[in-house]
Scaffold this motif. Structure first.
Motif, mmCIF file in Angstrom:
data_model
loop_
_atom_site.group_PDB
_atom_site.id
_atom_site.type_symbol
_atom_site.label_atom_id
_atom_site.label_comp_id
_atom_site.label_asym_id
_atom_site.label_seq_id
_atom_site.Cartn_x
_atom_site.Cartn_y
_atom_site.Cartn_z
ATOM 1 N N VAL A 212 0.839 -1.199 0.000
ATOM 2 C CA VAL A 212 0.000 0.000 0.000
ATOM 3 C C VAL A 212 0.873 1.249 0.000
ATOM 4 O O VAL A 212 2.066 1.199 0.312
ATOM 5 C CB VAL A 212 -0.940 0.079 1.233
ATOM 6 C CG1 VAL A 212 -1.949 -1.055 1.243
ATOM 7 C CG2 VAL A 212 -0.130 0.120 2.523
ATOM 8 N N VAL A 213 0.239 2.360 -0.344
ATOM 9 C CA VAL A 213 0.830 3.685 -0.156
ATOM 10 C C VAL A 213 -0.036 4.420 0.846
ATOM 11 O O VAL A 213 -1.273 4.433 0.727
ATOM 12 C CB VAL A 213 0.893 4.471 -1.483
ATOM 13 C CG1 VAL A 213 1.297 5.925 -1.229
ATOM 14 C CG2 VAL A 213 1.870 3.813 -2.445
ATOM 15 N N ALA A 214 0.596 5.006 1.862
ATOM 16 C CA ALA A 214 -0.125 5.757 2.898
ATOM 17 C C ALA A 214 0.220 7.233 2.777
ATOM 18 O O ALA A 214 1.377 7.591 2.548
ATOM 19 C CB ALA A 214 0.247 5.238 4.283
ATOM 20 N N ASN A 215 -0.800 8.090 2.942
ATOM 21 C CA ASN A 215 -0.559 9.533 2.822
ATOM 22 C C ASN A 215 -1.662 10.294 3.535
ATOM 23 O O ASN A 215 -2.773 9.780 3.721
ATOM 24 C CB ASN A 215 -0.515 9.949 1.349
ATOM 25 C CG ASN A 215 0.106 11.327 1.155
ATOM 26 O OD1 ASN A 215 0.721 11.866 2.070
ATOM 27 N ND2 ASN A 215 -0.056 11.894 -0.026
ATOM 28 N N VAL A 216 -1.348 11.506 3.941
ATOM 29 C CA VAL A 216 -2.342 12.420 4.507
ATOM 30 C C VAL A 216 -2.920 13.246 3.370
ATOM 31 O O VAL A 216 -2.178 13.907 2.636
ATOM 32 C CB VAL A 216 -1.720 13.334 5.578
ATOM 33 C CG1 VAL A 216 -2.734 14.367 6.053
ATOM 34 C CG2 VAL A 216 -1.214 12.507 6.747
ATOM 35 N N VAL A 217 -4.235 13.209 3.230
ATOM 36 C CA VAL A 217 -4.903 13.872 2.112
ATOM 37 C C VAL A 217 -5.678 15.079 2.624
ATOM 38 O O VAL A 217 -6.455 14.977 3.574
ATOM 39 C CB VAL A 217 -5.868 12.891 1.406
ATOM 40 C CG1 VAL A 217 -6.610 13.589 0.287
ATOM 41 C CG2 VAL A 217 -5.101 11.689 0.869
ATOM 42 N N GLY A 218 -5.474 16.223 1.963
ATOM 43 C CA GLY A 218 -6.205 17.432 2.308
ATOM 44 C C GLY A 218 -5.512 18.245 3.385
ATOM 45 O O GLY A 218 -4.641 17.755 4.109
ATOM 46 N N SER A 219 -5.904 19.522 3.473
ATOM 47 C CA SER A 219 -5.353 20.410 4.496
ATOM 48 C C SER A 219 -6.395 20.775 5.543
ATOM 49 O O SER A 219 -6.055 21.118 6.671
ATOM 50 C CB SER A 219 -4.808 21.690 3.841
ATOM 51 O OG SER A 219 -5.830 22.335 3.089
ATOM 52 N N ARG A 220 -7.668 20.729 5.172
ATOM 53 C CA ARG A 220 -8.742 20.978 6.127
ATOM 54 C C ARG A 220 -9.354 19.636 6.524
ATOM 55 O O ARG A 220 -9.769 18.866 5.677
ATOM 56 C CB ARG A 220 -9.812 21.878 5.512
ATOM 57 C CG ARG A 220 -10.922 22.234 6.488
ATOM 58 C CD ARG A 220 -11.907 23.190 5.863
ATOM 59 N NE ARG A 220 -12.938 23.566 6.815
ATOM 60 C CZ ARG A 220 -13.969 24.370 6.539
ATOM 61 N NH1 ARG A 220 -14.092 24.885 5.320
ATOM 62 N NH2 ARG A 220 -14.850 24.663 7.462
ATOM 63 N N ASN A 221 -9.364 19.355 7.830
ATOM 64 C CA ASN A 221 -9.751 18.025 8.318
ATOM 65 C C ASN A 221 -8.968 16.939 7.582
ATOM 66 O O ASN A 221 -9.548 16.059 6.942
ATOM 67 C CB ASN A 221 -11.259 17.792 8.124
ATOM 68 C CG ASN A 221 -12.108 18.773 8.890
ATOM 69 O OD1 ASN A 221 -11.728 19.210 9.969
ATOM 70 N ND2 ASN A 221 -13.255 19.120 8.334
ATOM 71 N N PRO A 222 -7.637 17.000 7.635
ATOM 72 C CA PRO A 222 -6.818 16.037 6.877
ATOM 73 C C PRO A 222 -7.108 14.606 7.294
ATOM 74 O O PRO A 222 -7.376 14.323 8.469
ATOM 75 C CB PRO A 222 -5.387 16.452 7.228
ATOM 76 C CG PRO A 222 -5.495 17.173 8.527
ATOM 77 C CD PRO A 222 -6.813 17.877 8.488
ATOM 78 N N ARG A 223 -7.037 13.704 6.326
ATOM 79 C CA ARG A 223 -7.311 12.292 6.576
ATOM 80 C C ARG A 223 -6.098 11.453 6.210
ATOM 81 O O ARG A 223 -5.446 11.699 5.197
ATOM 82 C CB ARG A 223 -8.525 11.817 5.771
ATOM 83 C CG ARG A 223 -9.849 12.399 6.219
ATOM 84 C CD ARG A 223 -10.957 11.859 5.328
ATOM 85 N NE ARG A 223 -10.991 10.405 5.344
ATOM 86 C CZ ARG A 223 -11.436 9.662 4.336
ATOM 87 N NH1 ARG A 223 -11.852 10.239 3.213
ATOM 88 N NH2 ARG A 223 -11.459 8.346 4.421
ATOM 89 N N TYR A 224 -5.841 10.464 7.032
ATOM 90 C CA TYR A 224 -4.771 9.502 6.767
ATOM 91 C C TYR A 224 -5.383 8.356 5.960
ATOM 92 O O TYR A 224 -6.246 7.627 6.451
ATOM 93 C CB TYR A 224 -4.192 9.002 8.086
ATOM 94 C CG TYR A 224 -2.981 8.115 7.937
ATOM 95 C CD1 TYR A 224 -1.786 8.611 7.426
ATOM 96 C CD2 TYR A 224 -3.027 6.785 8.329
ATOM 97 C CE1 TYR A 224 -0.667 7.809 7.305
ATOM 98 C CE2 TYR A 224 -1.913 5.969 8.219
ATOM 99 C CZ TYR A 224 -0.734 6.486 7.702
ATOM 100 O OH TYR A 224 0.372 5.686 7.584
ATOM 101 N N CYS A 225 -4.954 8.199 4.726
ATOM 102 C CA CYS A 225 -5.588 7.249 3.800
ATOM 103 C C CYS A 225 -4.586 6.244 3.262
ATOM 104 O O CYS A 225 -3.395 6.522 3.163
ATOM 105 C CB CYS A 225 -6.224 8.002 2.624
ATOM 106 S SG CYS A 225 -7.493 9.179 3.099
ATOM 107 N N LEU A 226 -5.107 5.087 2.884
ATOM 108 C CA LEU A 226 -4.317 4.052 2.235
ATOM 109 C C LEU A 226 -4.779 3.900 0.797
ATOM 110 O O LEU A 226 -5.972 3.961 0.511
ATOM 111 C CB LEU A 226 -4.472 2.713 2.967
ATOM 112 C CG LEU A 226 -4.158 2.701 4.463
ATOM 113 C CD1 LEU A 226 -4.251 1.284 5.008
ATOM 114 C CD2 LEU A 226 -2.778 3.291 4.734
ATOM 115 N N PHE A 227 -3.809 3.684 -0.101
ATOM 116 C CA PHE A 227 -4.113 3.556 -1.521
ATOM 117 C C PHE A 227 -3.451 2.308 -2.083
ATOM 118 O O PHE A 227 -2.401 1.881 -1.617
ATOM 119 C CB PHE A 227 -3.614 4.792 -2.287
ATOM 120 C CG PHE A 227 -4.182 6.088 -1.799
ATOM 121 C CD1 PHE A 227 -5.397 6.554 -2.287
ATOM 122 C CD2 PHE A 227 -3.509 6.840 -0.844
ATOM 123 C CE1 PHE A 227 -5.938 7.753 -1.843
ATOM 124 C CE2 PHE A 227 -4.036 8.042 -0.389
ATOM 125 C CZ PHE A 227 -5.258 8.494 -0.891
#
Length: 345
Positions: A212-227
């Protein structure tokens, strides 16, 4: 003059000192001694929650600093619950979070069987209460098994191992144990605690292992997501599972066999999976369902009263058929399975 203004009621004891001072100035008998609108506006703008909230008076700069430190500590605690520690540290220092690649993780998904029907028959407040009770128990189990909770979306719960810390030796085992206990916890959770006749929650569970690739998406209410495809496949394992059963891919089954040979694994056979085509999948922790496609997993007692798992040659052939020939992990799994077979009387 108005007697109610000249003789105002006493200021409440819990009133902060700055508010008390402003009130006293505004109620002075001589109009010239009262603050103007502009002066009053400036005074009010100097106030903040720490100095103006009733019952939380700040009498010194040190007390004010202690109050701010406590508030920051609470904010940091919440941040570290929502994000992996190293990600939270980067965000706190203002650094940009870079995507991270993990070669092998195990991802868990679950959802509630019949959730659409439940939602149509219960008020939203009861649905919220049911999910809160269910996921509170899942969260406790995630701490117990050191599983990282990624997110919940509606009735779906997503978790992962070997992502935020090194769990390379037992990540599939952790998810399997978590799955078994999560299923049990769901079956002990009332749909409506005010009406036990509505029964208990039933869930489907699925998991898969891969990159997987993990990243924080967005700057407002950022979410930690897996892709990655691993996420999609894990989700398909859940959606193709059955009520109160744990379903996994061949890759996950192979890793689980190596990491947790005591766990019962039963082949489901080949199924058609949307977006993936035909896949060979397995049921986990079903000791009563051990006969399928010539792959019989049985428990036998050794002379030393220990337990070993008997694995038929067809089961090993099945694992080879769904795994890459040049995959080092597959080779390790096969060697482990072979050694278990040889050790079984």
């Amino acid at each position: 003059a108005d007697p109610f203004v000249i003789n105002p009621p006493p200021v409440p004891p819990s009133c902060p000192s700055q508010i008390r001072s402003i009130m006293t100035d505004c109620l002075k008998g001589t109009p010239g001694f009262r603050p103007t609108s502009e002066e009053l506006d400036k005074e009010l703008k100097r106030l903040d929650v720490a100095t103006a909230e009733p019952g939380k008076q700040v009498f010194s700069m040190q007390a004010k600093k202690d109050h701010a430190d406590a508030r920051n500590a609470a904010d940091e605690s919440l941040l570290y619950q929502l994000l992996p520690p190293h990600i939270a540290d980067q965000l706190r220092t203002g650094k940009k979070v870079e995507p991270e690649t993990r070669d092998l993780v195990t991802i868990f998904f679950s959802d509630i069987v019949g959730f659409t029907h439940i939602s149509s028959t219960l008020p939203a407040i009861k649905i919220s209460d049911m999910l809160d009770r269910l996921y509170a128990s899942f969260d406790d189990l995630s701490h117990k098994h050191d599983v990282f909770k990624v997110e919940t979306i509606g009735d779906a719960y997503m978790a992962v191992t070997n992502l935020v810390k090194d769990q390379s030796n037992d990540h599939a085992k952790r998810i399997a144990d978590f799955s078994v206990e999560a299923l049990r916890a769901a079956n002990e959770t009332l749909v409506d605690k005010d009406d036990p006749e509505k029964g208990y929650v039933n869930i489907r569970v699925g998991f898969h292992s891969g990159a997987v690739v993990a990243n924080v998406v967005g700057s407002r209410n950022p979410r930690y997501c897996l892709f990655g495809d691993t996420v999609n496949t894990a989700s398909r394992m859940e959606s193709n599972s059955k009520e109160n059963r744990i379903h996994c891919s061949a890759r996950a089954a192979g890793l689980l066999l190596a990491q947790y040979p005591e766990m019962s694994i039963s082949p489901r056979g080949k199924i058609e999976v949307k977006g993936k085509g035909e896949m060979r999948t397995f049921w986990v922790n079903e000791k009563s369902a051990r006969k399928a496609l010539g792959a019989d997993l049985t428990w036998r007692s050794t002379r030393r009263s220990s337990h070993a798992m008997a694995i038929s040659p067809n089961f090993l052939t099945g694992l080879k058929r769904v795994s890459s020939d040049n995959d080092l992990r597959t080779k390790t799994v096969m060697e482990t399975a072979a050694s278990i077979t040889q050790a079984t009387p």
